[in-house]
Design a protein around this motif. Structure first.
Motif, PDB file in Angstrom:
ATOM      1  N   GLN A 152     -60.439  17.503  28.043  1.00 20.03           N
ATOM      2  CA  GLN A 152     -60.700  18.832  28.609  1.00 20.03           C
ATOM      3  C   GLN A 152     -62.160  19.240  28.387  1.00 20.03           C
ATOM      4  N   LEU A 153     -62.689  18.928  27.203  1.00 18.23           N
ATOM      5  CA  LEU A 153     -64.088  19.241  26.917  1.00 18.23           C
ATOM      6  C   LEU A 153     -65.017  18.483  27.867  1.00 18.23           C
ATOM      7  N   ILE A 154     -64.731  17.208  28.103  1.00 18.29           N
ATOM      8  CA  ILE A 154     -65.564  16.398  28.995  1.00 18.29           C
ATOM      9  C   ILE A 154     -65.488  16.918  30.426  1.00 18.29           C
ATOM     10  N   LYS A 155     -64.293  17.288  30.868  1.00 17.57           N
ATOM     11  CA  LYS A 155     -64.125  17.818  32.226  1.00 17.57           C
ATOM     12  C   LYS A 155     -64.920  19.102  32.410  1.00 17.57           C
ATOM     13  N   GLY A 199     -72.003   0.256  27.642  1.00 20.73           N
ATOM     14  CA  GLY A 199     -71.864  -0.589  26.465  1.00 20.73           C
ATOM     15  C   GLY A 199     -72.153   0.094  25.149  1.00 20.73           C
ATOM     16  N   LYS A 200     -72.661   1.325  25.207  1.00 17.50           N
ATOM     17  CA  LYS A 200     -73.007   2.054  23.989  1.00 17.50           C
ATOM     18  C   LYS A 200     -71.755   2.632  23.341  1.00 17.50           C
ATOM     19  N   LEU A 201     -71.596   2.405  22.017  1.00 24.56           N
ATOM     20  CA  LEU A 201     -70.487   2.965  21.256  1.00 24.56           C
ATOM     21  C   LEU A 201     -70.977   4.200  20.517  1.00 24.56           C
ATOM     22  N   ILE A 202     -70.338   5.344  20.749  1.00 22.38           N
ATOM     23  CA  ILE A 202     -70.778   6.624  20.183  1.00 22.38           C
ATOM     24  C   ILE A 202     -69.698   7.172  19.272  1.00 22.38           C
ATOM     25  N   SER A 203     -70.086   7.524  18.033  1.00 22.25           N
ATOM     26  CA  SER A 203     -69.169   8.181  17.105  1.00 22.25           C
ATOM     27  C   SER A 203     -69.166   9.678  17.382  1.00 22.25           C
ATOM     28  N   LEU A 204     -67.984  10.267  17.422  1.00 24.31           N
ATOM     29  CA  LEU A 204     -67.848  11.693  17.700  1.00 24.31           C
ATOM     30  C   LEU A 204     -67.703  12.459  16.393  1.00 24.31           C
ATOM     31  N   CYS A 205     -68.385  13.588  16.310  1.00 22.72           N
ATOM     32  CA  CYS A 205     -68.325  14.425  15.106  1.00 22.72           C
ATOM     33  C   CYS A 205     -67.093  15.320  15.153  1.00 22.72           C
ATOM     34  N   ARG A 206     -66.895  16.064  14.046  1.00 20.31           N
ATOM     35  CA  ARG A 206     -65.776  17.005  13.963  1.00 20.31           C
ATOM     36  C   ARG A 206     -66.304  18.364  13.544  1.00 20.31           C
ATOM     37  N   GLN A 212     -65.595  16.968  18.280  1.00 25.61           N
ATOM     38  CA  GLN A 212     -66.685  17.453  19.124  1.00 25.61           C
ATOM     39  C   GLN A 212     -67.263  16.283  19.921  1.00 25.61           C
ATOM     40  N   VAL A 213     -67.765  16.561  21.131  1.00 25.64           N
ATOM     41  CA  VAL A 213     -68.206  15.495  22.044  1.00 25.64           C
ATOM     42  C   VAL A 213     -69.722  15.548  22.276  1.00 25.64           C
ATOM     43  N   SER A 214     -70.425  16.316  21.467  1.00 28.83           N
ATOM     44  CA  SER A 214     -71.858  16.532  21.701  1.00 28.83           C
ATOM     45  C   SER A 214     -72.666  15.233  21.650  1.00 28.83           C
ATOM     46  N   ASN A 215     -72.292  14.284  20.801  1.00 29.67           N
ATOM     47  CA  ASN A 215     -73.031  13.025  20.722  1.00 29.67           C
ATOM     48  C   ASN A 215     -72.940  12.236  22.029  1.00 29.67           C
ATOM     49  N   LYS A 218     -75.289  13.866  24.563  1.00 28.48           N
ATOM     50  CA  LYS A 218     -76.682  13.492  24.318  1.00 28.48           C
ATOM     51  C   LYS A 218     -76.977  12.108  24.883  1.00 28.48           C
ATOM     52  N   HIS A 219     -76.019  11.197  24.722  1.00 30.83           N
ATOM     53  CA  HIS A 219     -76.207   9.850  25.270  1.00 30.83           C
ATOM     54  C   HIS A 219     -76.325   9.884  26.787  1.00 30.83           C
ATOM     55  N   LEU A 220     -75.499  10.670  27.464  1.00 32.41           N
ATOM     56  CA  LEU A 220     -75.538  10.753  28.928  1.00 32.41           C
ATOM     57  C   LEU A 220     -76.862  11.315  29.419  1.00 32.41           C
ATOM     58  N   HIS A 221     -77.478  12.196  28.625  1.00 29.81           N
ATOM     59  CA  HIS A 221     -78.760  12.770  29.000  1.00 29.81           C
ATOM     60  C   HIS A 221     -79.922  11.807  28.738  1.00 29.81           C
ATOM     61  N   SER A 222     -79.696  10.779  27.933  1.00 25.94           N
ATOM     62  CA  SER A 222     -80.777   9.870  27.571  1.00 25.94           C
ATOM     63  C   SER A 222     -81.093   8.922  28.724  1.00 25.94           C
ATOM     64  N   PHE A 223     -82.296   8.307  28.665  1.00 32.11           N
ATOM     65  CA  PHE A 223     -82.705   7.359  29.700  1.00 32.11           C
ATOM     66  C   PHE A 223     -82.028   5.997  29.526  1.00 32.11           C
ATOM     67  N   GLY A 224     -81.400   5.774  28.378  1.00 33.38           N
ATOM     68  CA  GLY A 224     -80.807   4.475  28.120  1.00 33.38           C
ATOM     69  C   GLY A 224     -79.422   4.281  28.688  1.00 33.38           C
TER      70      GLY A 224
END
Length: 311
Positions: A152-155, A199-206, A212-215, A218-224
């Motif tokens: 739901q947060l991602i949507k 291929g990037k593995l992202i750890s999600l915070c709490r 929380q999905v903020s990490n 941030k990855h989606l906003h990055s150029f990588g």
């Protein structure tokens, strides 16, 4: 009696006394001459009495004042050399009272500090209980509930960032754009990771016990993130194709409008061309017409003509 009064029976409001009440208190403790001395040096409140270093210092100065001379005779001994010695009891009374009042002040400060700390402790306890209650509530989420919460947060984030990415239809789908992994560790604490399609593995915070999905954002906003580049490129393809199709349709319309000329207009153009500049075919037709009208000579005529020419 006075010492017991100083240290054990001071009024609860003694530190706030002023004016008449203050002077009444001093008279009951020290006496009337002491009150008159404080009035003379303009000490009218308990706080100013505690702040003045030595209320009796004025008696040690060579000041020409009739009222001070009377107070000196009441509070001091006159020596043979005409100097004055302050009575020890008077000095002791002032110093003891000041000391008692300062101790009273310290007691009130300490008591106020303890009460404040106790209030803060109570507030902290209430906050801790509230937070514990909230954590207990959120920690009771099952894995499907945690997963639903993250999706739901991602949507919502996608809907909020369509314009930022200049994407008309922007939705990130599980197992297509990312893989979500949620599980409980040995302490029953929820742990979550997202693996992006790039291929990037992202750890999600709490936040407490909520994921929380903020990490990931941030990855989606990055150029990588190559996945976001693909999404943007795929979103632009229909727009380019639509523009090309529109351009083709426009070109066809222009070409058709230029080639579609009515028969009447074509005939009028032909007549105009004929009248303005005769061409070779029209000249040729005129000559042929003249040849048809001219008579062909017979054989006898041709022979006579020949004879005449020989003569």
């Amino acid at each position: 009696m006075h010492r017991d009064y100083y240290f054990g029976h001071l009024p609860s409001n003694v530190l706030a006394l002023s004016g008449y009440e203050f002077f009444q208190f001093i008279q009951s403790i020290l006496g009337e001459p002491e009150v008159n001395l404080l009035k003379k040096i303009s000490v009218k409140t308990t706080s100013s009495f505690m702040n003045i270093e030595d209320p009796l210092a004025v008696l040690k100065q060579d000041i020409d004042d009739e009222e001070l001379e009377i107070l000196k005779k009441q509070l001091c001994f006159k020596m043979k050399n005409d100097n004055y010695l302050i009575k020890p009891g008077v000095e002791s009374g002032f110093s003891s009272l000041q000391k008692a009042l300062k101790e009273k002040l310290n007691q009130q400060i300490n008591s106020s500090t303890k009460k404040k700390q106790q209030r803060n402790g109570d507030v902290s306890s209430i906050s801790s209980l509230t937070l514990s209650s909230q954590e207990a509530k959120t920690s009771s989420f099952s894995l499907p509930e945690h997963k639903s919460h993250v999706l739901q947060l991602i949507k919502k984030w996608c809907n909020d960032n369509k314009e930022n990415f200049n994407l008309e239809n922007f939705q990130l789908e599980e197992d297509i754009d990312f893989t979500l992994n949620i599980q409980f560790d040995e302490n029953s604490t929820v742990q979550a990771t997202i693996k992006c399609k790039c291929g990037k593995l992202i750890s999600l915070c709490r936040n407490g016990s909520k994921i929380q999905v903020s990490n990931y954002y941030k990855h989606l906003h990055s150029f990588g993130c190559s996945r976001m580049k693909e999404i943007k490129r795929d979103n632009r393809k229909p727009q380019v194709q639509q523009q090309q199709l529109q351009s083709t349709i426009t070109s066809l319309r222009v070409s058709t409008s230029q080639s579609c000329v009515s028969p009447v207009e074509a005939h009028a153009d032909e007549i105009a061309d004929t009248q303005s500049t005769p061409n070779e075919s029209s000249v040729s037709r005129s000559q042929s017409s003249l040849n048809l009208k001219r008579p062909i000579p017979s054989g006898s005529q041709h022979s006579a003509s020949t004879k005449r020419s020989r003569r």
